[in-house]
Design a protein around this motif. Structure first.
Motif, mmCIF file in Angstrom:
data_model
loop_
_atom_site.group_PDB
_atom_site.id
_atom_site.type_symbol
_atom_site.label_atom_id
_atom_site.label_comp_id
_atom_site.label_asym_id
_atom_site.label_seq_id
_atom_site.Cartn_x
_atom_site.Cartn_y
_atom_site.Cartn_z
ATOM 1 N N ASN A 105 0.827 -1.214 0.000
ATOM 2 C CA ASN A 105 0.000 0.000 0.000
ATOM 3 C C ASN A 105 0.860 1.262 0.000
ATOM 4 O OD1 ASN A 105 -2.406 -1.431 -0.007
ATOM 5 N ND2 ASN A 105 -2.502 -1.544 2.237
ATOM 6 N N ASN A 106 1.934 1.250 0.802
ATOM 7 C CA ASN A 106 2.843 2.405 0.826
ATOM 8 C C ASN A 106 3.544 2.573 -0.516
ATOM 9 O OD1 ASN A 106 2.264 3.053 3.484
ATOM 10 N ND2 ASN A 106 3.884 1.743 4.313
ATOM 11 N N SER A 107 3.934 1.472 -1.103
ATOM 12 C CA SER A 107 4.621 1.548 -2.401
ATOM 13 C C SER A 107 3.692 2.084 -3.484
ATOM 14 C CB SER A 107 5.143 0.166 -2.801
ATOM 15 O OG SER A 107 6.089 -0.302 -1.869
ATOM 16 N N MET A 108 2.425 1.650 -3.453
ATOM 17 C CA MET A 108 1.478 2.093 -4.467
ATOM 18 C C MET A 108 1.222 3.591 -4.383
ATOM 19 S SD MET A 108 1.033 -0.449 -6.301
ATOM 20 C CE MET A 108 -0.150 0.335 -7.390
ATOM 21 N N TYR A 109 1.327 4.153 -3.170
ATOM 22 C CA TYR A 109 1.167 5.608 -3.028
ATOM 23 C C TYR A 109 2.219 6.341 -3.860
ATOM 24 C CZ TYR A 109 1.635 10.250 -0.953
ATOM 25 O OH TYR A 109 1.750 11.600 -0.780
ATOM 26 N N PHE B 132 1.636 5.893 -7.711
ATOM 27 C CA PHE B 132 0.626 6.810 -8.238
ATOM 28 C C PHE B 132 1.163 8.242 -8.313
ATOM 29 C CE2 PHE B 132 -2.585 3.600 -6.593
ATOM 30 C CZ PHE B 132 -2.870 3.128 -7.860
ATOM 31 N N GLU B 133 1.965 8.611 -7.319
ATOM 32 C CA GLU B 133 2.570 9.947 -7.336
ATOM 33 C C GLU B 133 3.483 10.099 -8.542
ATOM 34 O OE1 GLU B 133 4.513 12.595 -3.886
ATOM 35 O OE2 GLU B 133 5.838 11.004 -4.590
ATOM 36 N N MET B 134 4.282 9.086 -8.795
ATOM 37 C CA MET B 134 5.186 9.145 -9.944
ATOM 38 C C MET B 134 4.422 9.175 -11.253
ATOM 39 S SD MET B 134 8.240 6.549 -8.752
ATOM 40 C CE MET B 134 9.160 6.781 -10.267
ATOM 41 N N LEU B 135 3.317 8.433 -11.329
ATOM 42 C CA LEU B 135 2.519 8.417 -12.557
ATOM 43 C C LEU B 135 1.911 9.786 -12.855
ATOM 44 C CD1 LEU B 135 0.682 4.974 -12.262
ATOM 45 C CD2 LEU B 135 2.535 5.591 -13.823
ATOM 46 N N MET B 136 1.688 10.580 -11.815
ATOM 47 C CA MET B 136 1.154 11.926 -12.023
ATOM 48 C C MET B 136 2.249 12.933 -12.381
ATOM 49 S SD MET B 136 -1.834 12.431 -9.148
ATOM 50 C CE MET B 136 -0.726 12.151 -7.762
#
Length: 239
Positions: free
Chosen positions: A36-40, A43-47
Motif C-alpha cells: 500500500n505504501n509503495s502504491m502511493y 501513483f505519485e510518480m505516474l502523475m
C-alpha cells in the motif's frame, strides 16, 4: 534462459520482487502494508513523471547544445556552478523528478560537478522546502543549515567531478555519440588506431575493427585523432 537474462538486467527490481515474496510468505500483514505504501509513490510518480518527461523532451529538442555547454559545461566555471545551483534551488517536485532533467543536461554537454549541484540543491535546499523549514524550525536554523549545506554541496561536487569522468557514465547518456567504422577494403592493419584509441578500435585477423560504443567527449577526440593518423584513411565516423 530469457527469464534469467531479464533478472540479470533488472537486478534491483528482481530483488524488490523477491523481498515482497518473502514478506508475503512470512508476514502477510506487513507485506500488504508495504504494498500500500509503495502504491502511493507509484501513483505519485505516474502523475509527476509524464510532465517531467514532456518538459525534458522539449528542452532537449529546443535548447541548443551550445547553450547547455556554455551554461553548465565543464568549462563554464563558477558561472556554471551558480546556474546549476539556481536550477536546483528553484525547482519543484520530488528528487526523482530531477533524474531525467539531469540526464538530459548530461546528454547536452553539462559537466559532472554541475549535475551533482543540481541534484543536491534539488534534494535539500530548494526554495519551496526552505520556506517550510523556516516556518516550522525557525529562520535562524534554516539559514545556518542552508549555508553549511551549500558549502558541502560545492565541496562534494568538486571531488565527485575529479573521481567520476563522463566516459565512466552509461553509454545511453551519449546522445550525440559518433558512429565509427573501419573500411576493411582500405585497412592495412598497421594498428595505429588501436594504439591511439584502444577503447574503440581493436585488431581481428590483421584488420582493425571498431566497437559499437559511445564515442562522445574525450573518446570522440581520440577517434578523430586516429582517423587523421590512419595512413590508409580507412576510418569513417559521423556525427
Amino acid at each position: 534462459m530469457k527469464i534469467f537474462e531479464k533478472v540479470k538486467k533488472n537486478k534491483l527490481l528482481s530483488a524488490v520482487i523477491l523481498a515482497y515474496g518473502i514478506l508475503f510468505a512470512t508476514v502477510p500483514d506487513k507485506a500488504l502494508a508495504a504494498v500500500n505504501n509503495s502504491m502511493y509513490y507509484v501513483f505519485e510518480m505516474l502523475m509527476i513523471m509524464p510532465v517531467i518527461f514532456i518538459l525534458t523532451s522539449l528542452a532537449e529538442a529546443w535548447v541548443p547544445k551550445e547553450v547547455i555547454i556554455n551554461s553548465f559545461g565543464e568549462k563554464s566555471g563558477f558561472k556554471g556552478n551558480i546556474f546549476a545551483f539556481l536550477l536546483g534551488s528553484f525547482s519543484a517536485g520530488p528528487i526523482y523528478a530531477a533524474f531525467p532533467v539531469c540526464r538530459m543536461l548530461l546528454k547536452k554537454g553539462a559537466g559532472i560537478a554541475n549535475i551533482v549541484i543540481v541534484l543536491s540543491t534539488w534534494a535539500v535546499i530548494k526554495v519551496p522546502m526552505l520556506a517550510n523549514e523556516a516556518k516550522f524550525l525557525g529562520p535562524k536554523f534554516m539559514a545556518i543549515r542552508w549555508v553549511l549545506t551549500t558549502i558541502s554541496i560545492f565541496i562534494m561536487a568538486y571531488f565527485i567531478a575529479k573521481a567520476v569522468k563522463k566516459e565512466d557514465m552509461p553509454q545511453e547518456l551519449e546522445a550525440d555519440s559518433q558512429a565509427v567504422s573501419v573500411n576493411q577494403d582500405y585497412c592495412i592493419g598497421c594498428g595505429v588506431c588501436v594504439n591511439i584509441c584502444p577503447k574503440i578500435f581493436y585488431m581481428d585477423n590483421k584488420k582493425a575493427l571498431a566497437r559499437n560504443e559511445a564515442t562522445a567527449g574525450p573518446i570522440a577526440a581520440k577517434v578523430s585523432k586516429a582517423a587523421e593518423a590512419c595512413p590508409a584513411k580507412a576510418i569513417n565516423y559521423t556525427l
